[in-house]
Write a protein that holds these residues in place. Sequence first.
Motif, PDB file in Angstrom:
ATOM      1  N   ARG A 159       0.876  -1.172   0.000  1.00 38.73           N
ATOM      2  CA  ARG A 159       0.000   0.000   0.000  1.00 38.73           C
ATOM      3  C   ARG A 159       0.915   1.224   0.000  1.00 38.73           C
ATOM      4  O   ARG A 159       1.634   1.455   0.969  1.00 38.73           O
ATOM      5  CB  ARG A 159      -0.922  -0.001   1.220  1.00 38.73           C
ATOM      6  N   GLY A 160       0.895   1.949  -1.105  1.00 43.76           N
ATOM      7  CA  GLY A 160       1.850   3.028  -1.253  1.00 43.76           C
ATOM      8  C   GLY A 160       3.253   2.448  -1.329  1.00 43.76           C
ATOM      9  O   GLY A 160       3.525   1.549  -2.118  1.00 43.76           O
ATOM     10  N   PHE A 165       2.530  -7.853   4.964  1.00 42.10           N
ATOM     11  CA  PHE A 165       2.287  -9.291   5.086  1.00 42.10           C
ATOM     12  C   PHE A 165       1.543  -9.535   6.393  1.00 42.10           C
ATOM     13  O   PHE A 165       1.898  -8.936   7.413  1.00 42.10           O
ATOM     14  CB  PHE A 165       3.601 -10.081   5.098  1.00 42.10           C
ATOM     15  N   PRO A 166       0.532 -10.401   6.340  1.00 45.69           N
ATOM     16  CA  PRO A 166       0.029 -11.181   5.213  1.00 45.69           C
ATOM     17  C   PRO A 166      -1.046 -10.437   4.430  1.00 45.69           C
ATOM     18  O   PRO A 166      -1.469  -9.356   4.832  1.00 45.69           O
ATOM     19  CB  PRO A 166      -0.573 -12.405   5.907  1.00 45.69           C
ATOM     20  N   VAL A 209      -4.358  -4.659   9.655  1.00 44.10           N
ATOM     21  CA  VAL A 209      -5.749  -4.594   9.195  1.00 44.10           C
ATOM     22  C   VAL A 209      -6.257  -5.978   8.814  1.00 44.10           C
ATOM     23  O   VAL A 209      -7.360  -6.380   9.189  1.00 44.10           O
ATOM     24  CB  VAL A 209      -5.881  -3.626   8.005  1.00 44.10           C
ATOM     25  N   ILE A 210      -5.454  -6.715   8.075  1.00 40.48           N
ATOM     26  CA  ILE A 210      -5.861  -8.052   7.615  1.00 40.48           C
ATOM     27  C   ILE A 210      -5.786  -9.084   8.724  1.00 40.48           C
ATOM     28  O   ILE A 210      -6.670  -9.933   8.861  1.00 40.48           O
ATOM     29  CB  ILE A 210      -4.982  -8.494   6.422  1.00 40.48           C
ATOM     30  N   ASP A 211      -4.721  -9.046   9.543  1.00 41.56           N
ATOM     31  CA  ASP A 211      -4.522 -10.065  10.572  1.00 41.56           C
ATOM     32  C   ASP A 211      -3.905  -9.434  11.817  1.00 41.56           C
ATOM     33  O   ASP A 211      -2.688  -9.463  12.009  1.00 41.56           O
ATOM     34  CB  ASP A 211      -3.617 -11.185  10.036  1.00 41.56           C
ATOM     35  N   PRO A 212      -4.740  -8.860  12.692  1.00 37.86           N
ATOM     36  CA  PRO A 212      -4.213  -8.213  13.896  1.00 37.86           C
ATOM     37  C   PRO A 212      -3.493  -9.175  14.833  1.00 37.86           C
ATOM     38  O   PRO A 212      -2.549  -8.766  15.522  1.00 37.86           O
ATOM     39  CB  PRO A 212      -5.463  -7.622  14.560  1.00 37.86           C
TER      40      PRO A 212
END
Length: 252
Positions: A159-160, A165-166, A209-212
Amino acid sequence: MCSHIFNERNRSFSGREVIMINTDAEGIVVDRPNRFLCIVNITKPVTMESEMVHVHDPGRLEDILYPGNRVLLKRAAEGKRKTKWDLIAGDIMGEWVLVNSSWHRKISEWVIQNKIIPFLNGIDTVIPEKKFGDSRLDFLLMEKEKSIWVEVKGCTLARGSVALFPDAPTIRGRRHLEELIKARNEGHEAVVLILVFRQEAESFSANKVIDPDFALTFSKAIDAGVKVFPLCFSYEENTIHFRSLLPVFQKS
């Protein structure tokens, strides 16, 4: 509060050739019915519609494997397979991004053998796929009386200018970090090699964001002394090139 963590001095080796990965065809994504299968219309060197292609990457790859995007394919070896093709790379802003994790072993072995990371320069024994605790980690490296446990992760999301990951929740990835923390607590060295295939990346971060849960364990691993080395690669003209060692970016 934000901080950049440099586990080693950031050094640039832009342009160093790692390995060749030849491809046989270019195509356009039609659909991805499941995480291991993609439907592709081949456009070069000949036209072939609705070819089933094996995806050797369990991630979501949502910014790569979407209908209409370009991909590179390699014809599969003869054998008992349902698919005749392997997915190798996808197009991101005109650049090819490797999305086939079967090449991670060879790339990481090149990193170790070519002494890209000073921390690993004294290695005299490399043992792949060694079991530690309840997991099988990618490498056990030996340096005289010192043992170094290594896990390798491939990163295809950015992102930017930040590689992340992941790109999908990973219980397995979190478990590997927990094993590395355990190795540190038992007096061993522990390392995570992050193979970043987004050449626009200037730093790396765990994807909160995807996997805290993974991100939390990642921070615990760093606090425990696990060393993290994100390495940026590009895929150009059928060749993987090493570009640079990236800093780890953490939000606290």
